[in-house]
Design an enzyme around this catalytic site. Sequence first.
Site, mmCIF file in Angstrom:
data_model
loop_
_atom_site.group_PDB
_atom_site.id
_atom_site.type_symbol
_atom_site.label_atom_id
_atom_site.label_comp_id
_atom_site.label_asym_id
_atom_site.label_seq_id
_atom_site.Cartn_x
_atom_site.Cartn_y
_atom_site.Cartn_z
ATOM 1 N N CYS A 1 0.819 -1.219 0.000
ATOM 2 C CA CYS A 1 0.000 0.000 0.000
ATOM 3 C C CYS A 1 0.850 1.265 0.000
ATOM 4 O O CYS A 1 0.319 2.369 -0.106
ATOM 5 C CB CYS A 1 -0.930 -0.001 1.201
ATOM 6 N N ILE B 1 -12.859 -1.213 -1.125
ATOM 7 C CA ILE B 1 -12.135 -1.684 -2.309
ATOM 8 C C ILE B 1 -12.348 -0.607 -3.379
ATOM 9 O O ILE B 1 -13.492 -0.203 -3.633
ATOM 10 C CB ILE B 1 -12.713 -3.029 -2.786
ATOM 11 N N HIS C 1 -9.189 3.578 -1.275
ATOM 12 C CA HIS C 1 -7.811 3.097 -1.172
ATOM 13 C C HIS C 1 -7.458 2.201 -2.363
ATOM 14 O O HIS C 1 -7.394 0.981 -2.233
ATOM 15 C CB HIS C 1 -7.648 2.349 0.159
#
Lengths: 124, 392
Positions: free
Chosen positions: B84, B214, B338
């Site tokens: 990430c 998601i 994200h």
Amino acid sequence: MSDAGFDEWMHAFAAEDGYYLACENGHGHLPPRRVCPDCGSTEFTEEALPGTGTVETITTVHVATPAFEADAPYDTAVVDLGPARVTGIVVDAEPGAVAIDDEVEVDVGASETTGDDVLVLRPV
Amino acid sequence: MTGVRVAGVGLTQFGSHPERTGRDLFAEAAVNAREDAGVPLDDIEQLNVGNFAGALSEGQGHMAPLLAEAAGLDCPATRYEEACASAGVAVREGVRTVRSGEADVVLAGGVERMTNQSTEEATEMLAIAADELFEVRAGVTFPAAYALMATAYAESFGVDEDDLKTDLANIASKNHDNAIPNEYAQYQRELTVQEALSAPPVAEPLGLFDCCPITDGASAILLVSDEYAAEHDLDAEVAVVGTGQGTDRMALQDRDHLARTPAADDAAAMAYDEAGIAAADVDVAEVHDCFTIAEVLAIESLGLYEPGEGLGAARRGETRADGETPVNLSGGLKAKGHPVGATGGSQIAELTRLLRGDHPNSDEVTDAEVGVTHNAGGTVASAVVHVLEVAE
Ligand SMILES: [Zn+2]
């Protein structure tokens, strides 16, 4: 699939023969390991790891990956065995029944979803 | 060593675009950044892109040349993968390249396509950011790993479960409030504390609204040297004055403390040192709140709070838009979304907009001069921190 070092290590718990790798400066790590991340040493000996320990943190997983879909909900926990910690799935207890500081035994079991070997934790 | 300016930023709307390819998303962000900067295509000397899971989600490896082509670029292109924190690293390396004098103009950012996956597939995809042998095989999902940290946090700082959940719900609610005016955010809607508390559990104590969604999306940042900005008379008032990166043991079980994130401590120390600032100088922060507990760990690593004291910051109002140090005015990962490999770049984009005054929440930080971004990989086995300042 077999992963050299890891599978032997996991199965040692089933024979009540758990171990960790100690570097020449006394740092403890789980295999596979060629270099000590604490000191850079490459000299290791296998030392006995207790088969029971205390739960340090735990969660009940409701949304699982496909490999654990049929197992959910299940508890997964990090357990302190003294020289090293391990992470495993709690068996023989309802989800949420095991708590921090509880004592558990480390063993090898199978995923309900895939039948693959899994490190399991059983309340003592 | 030359200084580095953010000449332009570009984002796609963060949300659910299952039919859109990664190359299409990134091209949109790249064009937006270039137009925002007013820099000609041919001046771009290097492309750094973050991407985490294209090989799984799109069957696409070797993403960098593909994205260069999509963005119309003919220059060296490299993909950075740090879970990430992929785009954070891509930007950091871009900053270092410009500083070194090797290039005057670098495009950096990232992209991720995720909503073409089922929840289970996406859970599996994200889980590979954890230690495969010791965690993934023990049923640890990405939310589960943060749940283990949340439980450890409550245990080590003596917080009871109800208070923990309430404080975390306040973080989710705060970030949703911040996302309402943000046109790039996935969820431009209110989330009450009560709603957050009554959500179905994902990995206890974390419920559905403790988790980021998601998301599909892309980010792009056009970095230029001070000299290039001056020569071309660019309107580039925001400078990147510090960048830092840290690494920790991959598996939670191998860490000294299960409720602290030393990789982010190290990244912050490095970035603050370069920038010549201290935590007290920070006016506004964009932090990696992939889960509500992650925001707590982030603001503690950034030194905005002592360990154990960050949990109640949102409930007390201190990190809210009108508080002392607003955190995640973009809506954060929680409400803005994200898209894993794009997130670190989007934080720089949002913070730049906030400091320039053209973000819908800029009015909350009109006097802000120093902002920080905190981008974490996995359970903070990687961390990248940037310090942005309004330059003279
Ligand atoms: Zn050692």
